[in-house]
Enzyme design. Structure first.
Site, PDB file in Angstrom:
ATOM      1  CG  HIS A 175      14.278  46.869  51.065  1.00 31.36           C
ATOM      2  ND1 HIS A 175      13.277  46.823  52.019  1.00 31.36           N
ATOM      3  CD2 HIS A 175      14.865  48.081  51.209  1.00 31.36           C
ATOM      4  CE1 HIS A 175      13.252  47.955  52.688  1.00 31.36           C
ATOM      5  NE2 HIS A 175      14.201  48.738  52.224  1.00 31.36           N
ATOM      6  CG  HIS A 216      16.555  50.089  58.811  1.00 31.43           C
ATOM      7  ND1 HIS A 216      15.650  50.695  59.673  1.00 31.43           N
ATOM      8  CD2 HIS A 216      16.240  50.536  57.573  1.00 31.43           C
ATOM      9  CE1 HIS A 216      14.829  51.461  58.969  1.00 31.43           C
ATOM     10  NE2 HIS A 216      15.155  51.375  57.691  1.00 31.43           N
TER      11      HIS A 216
HETATM   12  O1  G3P Z   1      17.138  52.744  50.022  1.00 34.30           O
HETATM   13  C1  G3P Z   1      15.794  52.409  49.869  1.00 34.30           C
HETATM   14  C2  G3P Z   1      15.163  52.029  51.181  1.00 34.30           C
HETATM   15  O2  G3P Z   1      15.974  51.094  51.827  1.00 34.30           O
HETATM   16  C3  G3P Z   1      14.923  53.210  52.071  1.00 34.30           C
HETATM   17  O3  G3P Z   1      14.188  52.885  53.207  1.00 34.30           O
HETATM   18  O4  G3P Z   1      14.005  52.548  55.597  1.00 34.30           O
HETATM   19  O5  G3P Z   1      14.248  50.572  54.141  1.00 34.30           O
HETATM   20  O6  G3P Z   1      16.173  52.084  54.544  1.00 34.30           O
HETATM   21  P1  G3P Z   1      14.693  51.984  54.422  1.00 34.30           P
HETATM   22 MG    MG Z   2      17.651  51.166  53.168  1.00 36.10          MG
END
Ligand code: G3P
Ligand code: MG
Length: 255
Positions: free
Chosen positions: A16, A58
């Protein structure tokens, strides 16, 4: 097994935000750590600068993850290029740059990492971001396995679909709306992504019946990951790639 429409086997675990919790998020250092730990796939977030170029980040604001100030969409490429995106995470990562999508694409291909590019548009830039990211992805991954392109923004996905119809798309929701299946169909998306808290038997049944792989975020407990796979979740996004890689979980690689 190679997924027919994706063109590559869907891995069980995506690091992630690049390297999960082991590196500053959305950096090349994160991609390197993910590959080093044996991950086969990574997810990262992409937003446009003031010049309309895609960068890995992000938040709409620079402050949390870099030494910059202000909004990404109001900052030029020249100003983004000199930012430090590592020191906030740990002094050992000082000097780590904010990566462009081009740099991330190059490194993923060098390292043999499959990617999920999450289009993360700043408010008001949904269609433009979808359009630009799709065109760049097409060009940057030409001749290689195309990344899965996802977004919380359906406008961004629709623009991506129009700009590069061949890209595999994923619809991303915190909690899928009741008509998610129709929305996935309208966008020609391949996968459904949602928060792990939204996974229930009804969702799993519907996704399974429609042959739509369900991917969920963010799963950091190995036992929880195994339980989700047993229930039919196709893949998870994880920050704990130190203990939740496919090898750690005793999973046979999908291919
Ligand atoms: O794509 C899955 C996840 O990354 C979505 O949440 O806020 O971590 O981008 P975020
Ligand atoms: Mg994400």
């Amino acid at each position: 097994m190679i997924h027919r429409r994706l063109g590559w086997p869907l891995p069980r675990v995506f690091a992630h935000r690049g390297g999960g919790a082991l590196a500053p998020e959305n950096t090349l250092a994160g991609l390197r750590i993910a590959a080093r730990l044996g991950l086969r796939a990574v997810e990262f977030d992409v937003m446009l600068s003031a010049d309309g170029s895609p960068w890995l980040i992000h938040d709409e604001a620079l402050e949390r993850t870099s030494n910059g100030v202000g909004r990404v969409c109001a900052t030029t490429d020249g100003d983004l290029r000199v930012l430090d995106a590592g020191a906030r995470r740990h002094p050992a990562f000082a000097g780590e740059p904010l990566p462009t999508l081009a740099a991330a694409a190059r490194l993923c291909q060098q390292l043999g990492l499959r990617a999920n590019v999450e289009i993360k548009p700043a408010a008001g830039f949904e269609r433009l971001t979808g359009d630009v990211v799709a065109r760049e992805v097409r060009q940057l991954w030409a001749g290689a396995d195309l990344p899965l392109v996802s977004s919380f923004s359906e406008s961004a996905l629709a623009a991506a679909r129009a700009a590069a119809p061949e890209l595999p798309l994923g619809c991303l929701y915190e909690c899928p709306p009741a008509d998610w299946l129709a929305r996935v169909g309208a966008l020609g998306a391949l996968t459904l992504h949602c928060a792990v808290s939204s996974v229930d038997d009804d969702l799993l049944r519907t996704a399974h019946a429609a042959a739509i792989p369900l991917l969920c975020y963010t799963v950091n407990d190995p036992l929880a990951a195994i339980a989700l796979f047993q229930r039919g979740v196709a893949a998870v996004f994880s920050d704990r790639i130190d203990c939740l890689g496919e090898a750690d979980l005793g999973l046979r690689p999908a291919g």
